[in-house]
Design a protein around this motif. Structure first.
Motif, PDB file in Angstrom:
ATOM      1  N   PRO A  79      32.778  28.816 -35.903  1.00 26.06           N
ATOM      2  CA  PRO A  79      31.492  29.104 -35.242  1.00 26.06           C
ATOM      3  C   PRO A  79      30.350  28.318 -35.868  1.00 26.06           C
ATOM      4  CG  PRO A  79      32.118  30.915 -36.683  1.00 26.06           C
ATOM      5  CD  PRO A  79      33.279  29.971 -36.680  1.00 26.06           C
ATOM      6  N   TYR A  81      26.310  27.781 -35.851  1.00 28.30           N
ATOM      7  CA  TYR A  81      25.106  28.516 -35.442  1.00 28.30           C
ATOM      8  C   TYR A  81      24.073  27.550 -34.881  1.00 28.30           C
ATOM      9  CZ  TYR A  81      21.002  31.526 -35.582  1.00 28.30           C
ATOM     10  OH  TYR A  81      19.885  32.244 -35.237  1.00 28.30           O
ATOM     11  N   GLU A  82      23.558  27.875 -33.731  1.00 29.34           N
ATOM     12  CA  GLU A  82      22.489  27.097 -33.104  1.00 29.34           C
ATOM     13  C   GLU A  82      21.292  28.009 -32.882  1.00 29.34           C
ATOM     14  OE1 GLU A  82      23.868  25.317 -29.561  1.00 29.34           O
ATOM     15  OE2 GLU A  82      25.424  24.100 -30.531  1.00 29.34           O
ATOM     16  N   PHE A  94      17.684  35.467 -37.939  1.00 27.00           N
ATOM     17  CA  PHE A  94      18.853  34.626 -38.220  1.00 27.00           C
ATOM     18  C   PHE A  94      20.025  35.468 -38.718  1.00 27.00           C
ATOM     19  CE2 PHE A  94      21.254  32.646 -41.692  1.00 27.00           C
ATOM     20  CZ  PHE A  94      21.940  31.676 -40.987  1.00 27.00           C
ATOM     21  N   ARG A  97      21.580  37.476 -35.784  1.00 31.00           N
ATOM     22  CA  ARG A  97      22.305  36.649 -34.835  1.00 31.00           C
ATOM     23  C   ARG A  97      23.574  36.045 -35.452  1.00 31.00           C
ATOM     24  NH1 ARG A  97      16.719  33.874 -32.837  1.00 31.00           N
ATOM     25  NH2 ARG A  97      16.158  35.411 -31.225  1.00 31.00           N
ATOM     26  N   ARG A  98      23.472  35.675 -36.701  1.00 36.51           N
ATOM     27  CA  ARG A  98      24.651  35.097 -37.359  1.00 36.51           C
ATOM     28  C   ARG A  98      25.738  36.147 -37.525  1.00 36.51           C
ATOM     29  NH1 ARG A  98      27.812  30.800 -37.688  1.00 36.51           N
ATOM     30  NH2 ARG A  98      28.695  30.468 -39.755  1.00 36.51           N
ATOM     31  N   GLN A 101      27.415  36.608 -34.265  1.00 39.18           N
ATOM     32  CA  GLN A 101      28.296  35.492 -33.937  1.00 39.18           C
ATOM     33  C   GLN A 101      29.622  35.603 -34.686  1.00 39.18           C
ATOM     34  OE1 GLN A 101      27.156  31.599 -35.395  1.00 39.18           O
ATOM     35  NE2 GLN A 101      27.856  30.610 -33.506  1.00 39.18           N
TER      36      GLN A 101
END
Length: 277
Positions: A79, A81-82, A94, A97-98, A101
């Protein structure tokens, strides 16, 4: 995991080890695995455990094996991260969201993919050009990373005629058991002269006279590695092969020029009639 979930998990364990299950067992397992849900990964952890050993499983085994299963999915998904475009992202955003993910990758929501696919990256044009040239003949008009002809001629002029092909004799041998000087053949541990040179002497010659195309080190300049790069050594060896080929051709021509012509075998021819006796 609730005690009821733990009781269901213990029922699965009992199918393998024939253990007896009570209310106290369910409560204890539920408390030990209170942050672990009863899902397919938890059930797979039990099955994987008894597929490898006959020892009774414990909550610690379930936790460890389940973590390995999920970590393997994360490693296969790669994965990347964008961050969201156009939005200001705080550290807390961050982190949230991380984690989401990684959880999706561990759950199997993100499909497995290679690093190239994850980064959406293609090889550079320079690499593709080099790959396209593998197996093709080198154009003679292109520059070759060999020792310059004038340098080769200078080195050969300092060597005995019967040793001109061993251009490595232009440098002293750094081998501790040899230490042969310039224009002296290398020797083995018994003191006998060798027909070739030691590897360290070959490396020293490459550094002294050849240019490295990998790190752009000039002659008499060390490479940016502990040892000379293989491309630099190959360049020196290729130059030596050209020298040997040239010497062999010159020897062949010299033998042809020095060999007197063989006398012609003449035959008597009869130009008039009559019988031959």
């Amino acid at each position: 995991m609730t005690p009821a979930d733990a009781a269901e998990l213990l029922t699965l364990c009992a199918a393998f080890d024939r253990r007896t299950i009570g209310e106290a067992d369910a409560r204890a397992w539920g408390y030990a695995l209170r942050d672990i849900p009863l899902d397919d990964d938890t059930r797979d952890a039990v099955a994987d455990h008894y597929g490898q050993t006959e020892k009774w499983i414990t909550p610690a085994h379930v936790r460890q094996i389940r973590a390995r299963i999920r970590e393997a999915r994360i490693g296969a998904a790669h994965p990347v991260y964008e961050p969201p475009q156009g939005d200001y992202e705080t550290g807390a955003d961050f982190t949230e969201r991380r984690r989401a993910q990684l959880a999706a990758a561990a759950d199997g929501t993100l499909p497995a993919q290679s690093i190239t696919q994850a980064l959406d990256a293609a090889p550079p044009r320079e690499v593709l050009a080099l790959v396209a040239g593998v197996g093709r003949n080198v154009d003679e008009n292109q520059p070759r990373p060999y020792v310059a002809p004038e340098v080769r001629a200078e080195v050969r002029a300092t060597l005995p005629n019967n040793r001109a092909a061993l251009v490595e004799l232009a440098v002293a041998c750094p081998n501790e058991q040899c230490r042969a000087g310039v224009r002296r053949l290398c020797k083995n541990s018994r003191g006998s002269e060798l027909r070739n040179v030691h590897g360290r002497r070959r490396d020293a010659y490459a550094v002294e006279y050849a240019q490295c195309t990998e790190c752009s080190a000039a002659p008499r300049q060390q490479c940016n590695a502990a040892e000379p790069h293989p491309v630099r050594i190959r360049a020196a060896l290729a130059d030596r092969a050209l020298v040997e080929q040239s010497e062999a051709e010159q020897d062949r021509l010299a033998r042809l020029m020095s060999t007197p012509p063989q006398p012609r075998n003449t035959r008597v021819r009869h130009t008039s009639g009559g019988s031959r006796r």
